[in-house]
Design an enzyme around this catalytic site. Structure first.
Site, PDB file in Angstrom:
ATOM      1  N   LYS A  59       0.847  -1.192   0.000  1.00 24.92           N
ATOM      2  CA  LYS A  59       0.000   0.000   0.000  1.00 24.92           C
ATOM      3  C   LYS A  59       0.887   1.248   0.000  1.00 24.92           C
ATOM      4  O   LYS A  59       1.935   1.265   0.666  1.00 24.92           O
ATOM      5  CB  LYS A  59      -0.872  -0.056   1.261  1.00 24.92           C
ATOM      6  CG  LYS A  59      -1.949   0.991   1.393  1.00 24.92           C
ATOM      7  CD  LYS A  59      -2.813   0.707   2.636  1.00 24.92           C
ATOM      8  CE  LYS A  59      -3.935   1.669   2.847  1.00 24.92           C
ATOM      9  NZ  LYS A  59      -4.805   1.304   4.002  1.00 24.92           N
TER      10      LYS A  59
ATOM     11  N   SER B 195      -9.714   1.185   2.997  1.00 28.55           N
ATOM     12  CA  SER B 195      -8.898   2.030   2.163  1.00 28.55           C
ATOM     13  C   SER B 195      -7.835   1.288   1.341  1.00 28.55           C
ATOM     14  O   SER B 195      -7.334   1.855   0.369  1.00 28.55           O
ATOM     15  CB  SER B 195      -8.188   3.083   3.030  1.00 28.55           C
ATOM     16  OG  SER B 195      -7.329   2.467   3.966  1.00 28.55           O
TER      17      SER B 195
ATOM     18  N   SER C  48      -9.725  -1.481   7.027  1.00 28.96           N
ATOM     19  CA  SER C  48      -9.170  -1.233   5.685  1.00 28.96           C
ATOM     20  C   SER C  48      -8.422  -2.387   5.039  1.00 28.96           C
ATOM     21  O   SER C  48      -8.060  -2.288   3.875  1.00 28.96           O
ATOM     22  CB  SER C  48      -8.240  -0.022   5.722  1.00 28.96           C
ATOM     23  OG  SER C  48      -9.006   1.141   5.633  1.00 28.96           O
TER      24      SER C  48
HETATM   25  N1  GLN Z   1     -13.071   3.040   6.531  1.00 28.87           N
HETATM   26  C1  GLN Z   1     -12.510   3.423   7.786  1.00 28.87           C
HETATM   27  C2  GLN Z   1     -12.219   4.897   7.793  1.00 28.87           C
HETATM   28  O1  GLN Z   1     -12.560   5.540   6.872  1.00 28.87           O
HETATM   29  C3  GLN Z   1     -11.303   2.615   8.107  1.00 28.87           C
HETATM   30  C4  GLN Z   1     -10.101   3.057   7.383  1.00 28.87           C
HETATM   31  C5  GLN Z   1      -8.900   2.237   7.694  1.00 28.87           C
HETATM   32  O2  GLN Z   1      -8.991   1.154   8.279  1.00 28.87           O
HETATM   33  N2  GLN Z   1      -7.746   2.774   7.354  1.00 28.87           N
HETATM   34  O3  GLN Z   1     -11.664   5.435   8.688  1.00 28.87           O
END
Ligand code: GLN
Length: 489
Positions: A75, A150, A174
């Site tokens: 990532k 994400s 994420s």
């Molecule tokens: N979707 C969650 C957020 O927007 C989790 C994001 C993540 O785990 N980095 O914060």
């Protein structure tokens, strides 16, 4: 053997036994990236020359290790001394990191070949990769849909066989949520299991790095390479790391599976609840005892997470001031104006929203009402899991409420986007490990495509070995993880 149609462990063995050269393998993946990435936009950067050079060194014996020659994607919020580390943000569009993340160092020390960096929601804030400043990633199963987020680029890259395994970060889901929407395995380790040195910080009491793969074996191998104490990260626990891959051969017997009724809502897509029911049957038929467990504070997970995570983010992101590094505005009247313009230009809307939410929740007069309150509820959520694990070895539940949604469906409705994390955030708030496993398919509402659905298993802290055994049992008697999307070109 087609190196792009196998598992990571099989690929590793084929290279080690010289049934394939690392160069052949890496070339095969690079060709696939070349063919499909323009359409999927899973990768930001691909390191063709560097990857082929490393492959050559594996083939001549100068690079060895448990992952020698295996193509891996990471990532784009993990620092590397080569290429750029953008976090999908204009703020870091041209940022070149001065050091490698510990995870990157450990992967390369094990001989893995990092083929490229994958797309994400800006600073990992989001559930669809649509909040990337450089454009969304598409779901390989249906390119009109999101891959989740994400870490959507990493999930899509594994699903489309553009790499043998990948890494993401999981702050509120994420890794697990995009794994679920793309039909691959995604694992969030215990908080403190894996060093975050060189992971660009989002919410430091929640962030964890973890792997994506096709099988539980792949995950076990990737996890054992990256896990364990690191003098560069004092939040990384000094707990022993076992050989997770070898331990998978231990039988998952005397098993108690907990079913939390709070996660089996009628509002879930019926295919999701069916997948959980079928998993219950799988475990029962292998001698597991299935018990109901109560997680009464589940419904407070989203509001708690969306105080704690933005509060920490507002503090972590204060470092992007246009002075030290990152985007700097061209025309400013004075220092404060420079800060303000640089941040206004460099950050996207969702990141600004989080900074404002977090700053508000931490501000004098509101701290007690919001932030302190959220910390207390967080403790209650953790206690729910502690009590549940007195009665079971793993908790079985959905990863998401439904399959992948259409691109653009939720971008105008932040609360609908946040609601995606309803079954994943509590795992981060409690610090426990969780894994998402492909568990079937459903037909999209427009009737055109098959879309993956998933189950999730949670385990107690540092019980990774047992959790993986339990996940492996499911995969050894089901074939949902073998499905592959037909790619459009
Ligand atoms: N979707 C969650 C957020 O927007 C989790 C994001 C993540 O785990 N980095 O914060």
């Amino acid at each position: 053997m087609d190196p792009t149609n196998t598992t990571l462990v099989e690929l590793r063995d084929a290279i080690a036994q010289k049934r394939a050269t690392a160069t052949q393998v890496v070339r095969a993946y690079l060709d696939r990236i070349e063919k499909h990435n323009a359409h999927l936009h899973a990768f930001h950067e691909v390191y063709t020359d560097r990857a082929l050079d490393c492959a050559k060194q594996v083939d001549d014996g100068s690079i060895t290790g448990a992952l020698a020659g295996v193509p891996i994607a990471i990532k784009d919020n993990l620092c590397t001394t080569w290429g750029r580390t953008t976090c999908s943000s204009r703020m870091l569009e041209n940022f070149r990191a001065p050091y490698n993340a510990t995870v990157v160092t450990r992967l390369e020390d094990a001989g893995a070949i990092i083929v490229g960096k994958t797309n994400l929601d800006e600073f990992a804030m989001g559930s669809s990769t649509e909040h990337s400043a450089f454009g969304a990633t598409r779901n390989p199963w249906d390119t009109a849909r999101v891959p989740g987020g994400s870490s959507g680029g990493s999930a899509a890259a594994v699903a489309a066989d553009l790499c043998a395994g990948a890494f993401g970060s999981d702050t509120g889901g994420s890794i697990r949520q995009p794994a679920a929407l793309c039909g691959v395995v995604g694992f969030k380790p215990t908080y403190g299991r894996v060093s975050r040195w060189g992971l660009v910080a989002f919410a430091s009491s929640l962030d964890q790095i973890g792997p994506f793969g096709r099988t539980v074996e792949d995950i076990a191998l990737l996890l054992q390479v990256i896990a364990g104490a690191d003098p560069l990260d004092s939040t990384c626990a000094d707990e022993p790391v076992s050989n997770y891959l070898n331990e998978l051969s231990a039988p998952a017997d005397n098993l108690r599976i907990g079913l939390p009724r709070q996660y089996l809502s009628d509002a879930n897509d019926p295919a999701v609840n069916d997948a959980v029911d079928q998993a219950v049957d799988v475990y029962r038929s292998h001698g597991a005892q299935v018990v109901d467990v109560d997680l009464p504070h589940t419904e407070y997970g989203i509001p708690t997470y969306y105080i704690v995570a933005p509060a920490e983010a507002s503090s972590n992101l204060a470092r992007y001031d246009g002075m030290h590094y990152g985007h700097r505005a061209q025309h400013a009247d004075d220092l404060v104006d420079l800060y303000s313009r640089s941040r206004a230009e460099g950050f996207g809307d969702e990141v600004k929203r989080r900074i404002m939410l977090g700053t508000y929740a931490l501000s004098s007069g509101y701290y007690d009402a919001y932030y302190l309150h959220a910390l207390k509820v967080r403790r209650l959520i953790k206690q729910d899991f502690d009590h549940a694990f007195e009665r079971c070895d793993a908790i079985l539940c959905p990863t998401t409420t439904g399959p992948a949604f259409a691109i653009g469906d939720k971008t105008d409705d932040p609360l609908a986007m946040y609601a995606n994390d309803v079954y994943t955030v509590n795992g981060n708030l409690a610090g426990i490990p969780g894994v998402s496993l492909p568990a079937g398919q459903t037909t999209a509402d427009d009737g055109t495509h098959r879309l993956p659905v998933a189950i999730q298993l949670y385990g107690p802290v540092f019980a990774e070995a047992r959790l993986l055994q339990i996940a492996k049992l499911y995969q050894s008697v089901t074939d949902h993880h073998l499905g592959r999307p037909e790619l459009e070109t």
